[in-house]
Design an enzyme around this catalytic site. Structure first.
Site, short mmCIF file in Angstrom:
data_model
loop_
_atom_site.label_atom_id
_atom_site.label_comp_id
_atom_site.label_asym_id
_atom_site.label_seq_id
_atom_site.Cartn_x
_atom_site.Cartn_y
_atom_site.Cartn_z
N LYS A 175 -3.32 -2.07 -1.38
CA LYS A 175 -4.31 -1.21 -0.72
C LYS A 175 -4.94 -1.90 0.51
CE LYS A 175 -3.98 2.47 -3.40
NZ LYS A 175 -3.44 3.74 -2.89
N SER A 234 -8.28 3.00 -1.55
CA SER A 234 -9.09 2.73 -2.74
C SER A 234 -10.20 1.76 -2.39
CB SER A 234 -8.18 2.11 -3.80
OG SER A 234 -8.94 1.60 -4.86
N TYR A 274 -2.35 -4.58 -7.01
CA TYR A 274 -2.86 -3.29 -6.52
C TYR A 274 -3.73 -3.49 -5.27
CZ TYR A 274 -5.10 1.36 -6.72
OH TYR A 274 -5.56 2.62 -6.43
N1 LIG Z 1 -7.51 7.50 -10.14
C1 LIG Z 1 -8.24 6.55 -9.58
O1 LIG Z 1 -9.14 5.98 -10.21
C2 LIG Z 1 -8.00 6.16 -8.14
C3 LIG Z 1 -9.00 5.44 -7.47
C4 LIG Z 1 -8.79 5.06 -6.15
C5 LIG Z 1 -7.63 5.40 -5.51
N2 LIG Z 1 -6.66 6.10 -6.17
C6 LIG Z 1 -5.42 6.41 -5.46
O2 LIG Z 1 -5.23 7.80 -5.44
C7 LIG Z 1 -3.83 8.10 -5.42
C8 LIG Z 1 -3.52 9.10 -6.52
O3 LIG Z 1 -3.94 8.57 -7.75
P1 LIG Z 1 -4.04 9.45 -9.08
O4 LIG Z 1 -5.15 8.89 -9.87
O5 LIG Z 1 -4.00 10.87 -8.76
O6 LIG Z 1 -2.67 9.01 -9.80
P2 LIG Z 1 -1.68 9.83 -10.78
O7 LIG Z 1 -2.41 10.88 -11.51
O8 LIG Z 1 -0.94 8.80 -11.58
O9 LIG Z 1 -0.69 10.52 -9.75
C9 LIG Z 1 0.14 9.73 -8.94
C10 LIG Z 1 1.06 10.60 -8.13
O10 LIG Z 1 1.92 9.77 -7.36
C11 LIG Z 1 3.28 10.18 -7.57
N3 LIG Z 1 4.19 9.04 -7.43
C12 LIG Z 1 4.13 7.85 -8.06
N4 LIG Z 1 5.18 7.09 -7.69
C13 LIG Z 1 5.90 7.80 -6.81
C14 LIG Z 1 7.11 7.57 -6.07
N5 LIG Z 1 7.79 6.42 -6.17
N6 LIG Z 1 7.55 8.53 -5.26
C15 LIG Z 1 6.90 9.72 -5.13
N7 LIG Z 1 5.75 10.00 -5.80
C16 LIG Z 1 5.27 9.05 -6.63
C17 LIG Z 1 3.31 10.78 -8.98
O11 LIG Z 1 4.32 11.76 -9.12
P3 LIG Z 1 5.75 11.55 -9.79
O12 LIG Z 1 5.56 10.63 -10.95
O13 LIG Z 1 6.13 12.94 -10.17
O14 LIG Z 1 6.62 10.99 -8.72
C18 LIG Z 1 1.95 11.48 -9.00
O15 LIG Z 1 2.05 12.75 -8.43
C19 LIG Z 1 -3.11 6.76 -5.57
O16 LIG Z 1 -2.70 6.32 -4.30
C20 LIG Z 1 -4.18 5.84 -6.13
O17 LIG Z 1 -3.96 4.50 -5.78
C21 LIG Z 1 -6.82 6.51 -7.47
#
Ligand SMILES: NC(=O)c1ccc[n+]([C@@H]2O[C@H](COP(=O)([O-])OP(=O)(O)OC[C@H]3O[C@@H](n4cnc5c(N)ncnc54)[C@H](OP(=O)(O)O)[C@@H]3O)[C@@H](O)[C@H]2O)c1
Length: 295
Positions: free
Chosen positions: A185, A168, A181
């Site tokens: 990261k 991130s 967070y």
């Molecule tokens: N969205 C943003 O603005 C953003 C920006 C920068 C970076 N990111 C990074 O991108 C990645 C994905 O983010 P997203 O926005 O797609 O989030 P999201 O929609 O909340 O999806 C998160 C995913 O992680 C899985 N997960 C969470 N805890 C888990 C665990 N203990 N074991 C296995 N799976 C787990 C969830 O599945 P289950 O709940 O089914 O386990 C889900 O599939 C993250 O690493 C986040 O930090 C996101």
């Protein structure tokens, strides 16, 4: 040949985009890809796009139902195969089993997409307990380390192994209200910088670290910390689409790029920081305060 309506510049931009897509498609064809956090958000987007490139997918997350229906959808969209693996990334044994199941199903691993993550924001001075630091480190940092540990020997056997790391912008900059967070990261970025150096510059196994700003997923509705500053998310111009994040990620990983910053802010901030850290503090405070930012 020039196009009479859209002109040379736009035409060459379209051609560059097409070239990138072809290169990406070619790279992933027949590859075995593990995706963590595949059940929703960016991980789901990665899974669906990779399906169109004829990959064999191992889809990992905790939500079994969501994964099962995603696996079916991936097969319909063109994946050579897709298996659903229920796993909690904080459990080392789950990660080991997920790697073993992938090997049983497909015989090897070419790409590991580390993406499972949680988020949340709250001023440190308003926190009442510190358990969120353990949780954030367990999922966002240790979850990546667990999977890497078990998949690494197999990735090294692949001719063009890849580790795609969804970090991130918060792994580059101290974003206010995100002590937990950002710490997780920053740890991720540090770990993979060391691992890349340990593998050495001649390694065919490449590590790409993605540092997007805000991406338009529902992650904020699942925040493990509730902040009182929701106005910061109102300006949708700050958000990148899941599609742009997915396409940028898949291309960067395919070509073995060291990192991918996607947007102007994460690209230029480290440069400005080297000259004037104070200026960066001002920019990032404005960014999260709800003030529209053109960056
Ligand atoms: N969205 C943003 O603005 C953003 C920006 C920068 C970076 N990111 C990074 O991108 C990645 C994905 O983010 P997203 O926005 O797609 O989030 P999201 O929609 O909340 O999806 C998160 C995913 O992680 C899985 N997960 C969470 N805890 C888990 C665990 N203990 N074991 C296995 N799976 C787990 C969830 O599945 P289950 O709940 O089914 O386990 C889900 O599939 C993250 O690493 C986040 O930090 C996101």
């Amino acid at each position: 040949m020039s196009h009479p309506i859209i002109g040379d510049n736009l035409l060459s931009l379209i051609n560059i985009r097409k070239d990138k897509e072809n290169e990406t498609r070619e790279f992933y064809k027949n590859k075995v890809v593990i995706i963590t956090g595949a059940s929703m958000g960016i991980g789901k987007g990665l899974s669906l796009t990779l399906s169109q490139y004829g990959t064999k997918l191992a889809l990992c997350a905790r939500s079994a139902d969501l994964l099962e229906s995603l696996a079916q959808e991936c097969k319909l969209k063109g994946a050579q195969d897709a298996i659903a693996i229920t796993c909690d990334v904080t459990d080392q044994n789950d990660c080991k089993k997920a790697v073993e199941k992938t090997l049983q199903a497909f015989g090897g691993i070419d790409v590991l997409m580390l993406n499972a993550g949680i988020s949340g924001s709250q001023p440190f001075q308003e926190m009442t307990d510190l358990s969120v630091f353990d949780k954030m480190m367990q999922v966002n940092f240790k979850g990546y380390v667990n999977f890497t540990f078990h998949a690494l020997p197999h990735l090294k056997k692949s001719q063009n192994g890849r580790i795609g790391v969804m970090s991130s912008m918060s792994g580059l900059i101290g974003v206010p209200y995100r002590t937990a967070y950002c710490s997780s990261k920053y740890a991720v970025n540090g770990f993979f910088e060391v691992l890349r150096n340990e593998l050495g510059k001649d390694s065919t196994l490449k590590i790409t670290v993605m540092c997007p700003g805000w991406v338009d997923t529902d992650i904020r509705s699942r925040h493990v910390l509730k902040d009182n500053n929701d106005s910061q998310y109102k300006d949708k111009s700050k958000f990148m689409s899941v599609e742009d994040c997915v396409n940028g990620t898949l291309y960067a990983v395919a070509i073995g790029k060291r990192d991918e910053r996607f947007q102007m802010l994460p690209r230029i901030i480290p440069l400005i920081k080297a000259v004037s850290a104070k200026t960066v503090d001002g920019i990032i405070s404005k960014y999260v305060s709800g003030t529209p930012s053109k960056l």
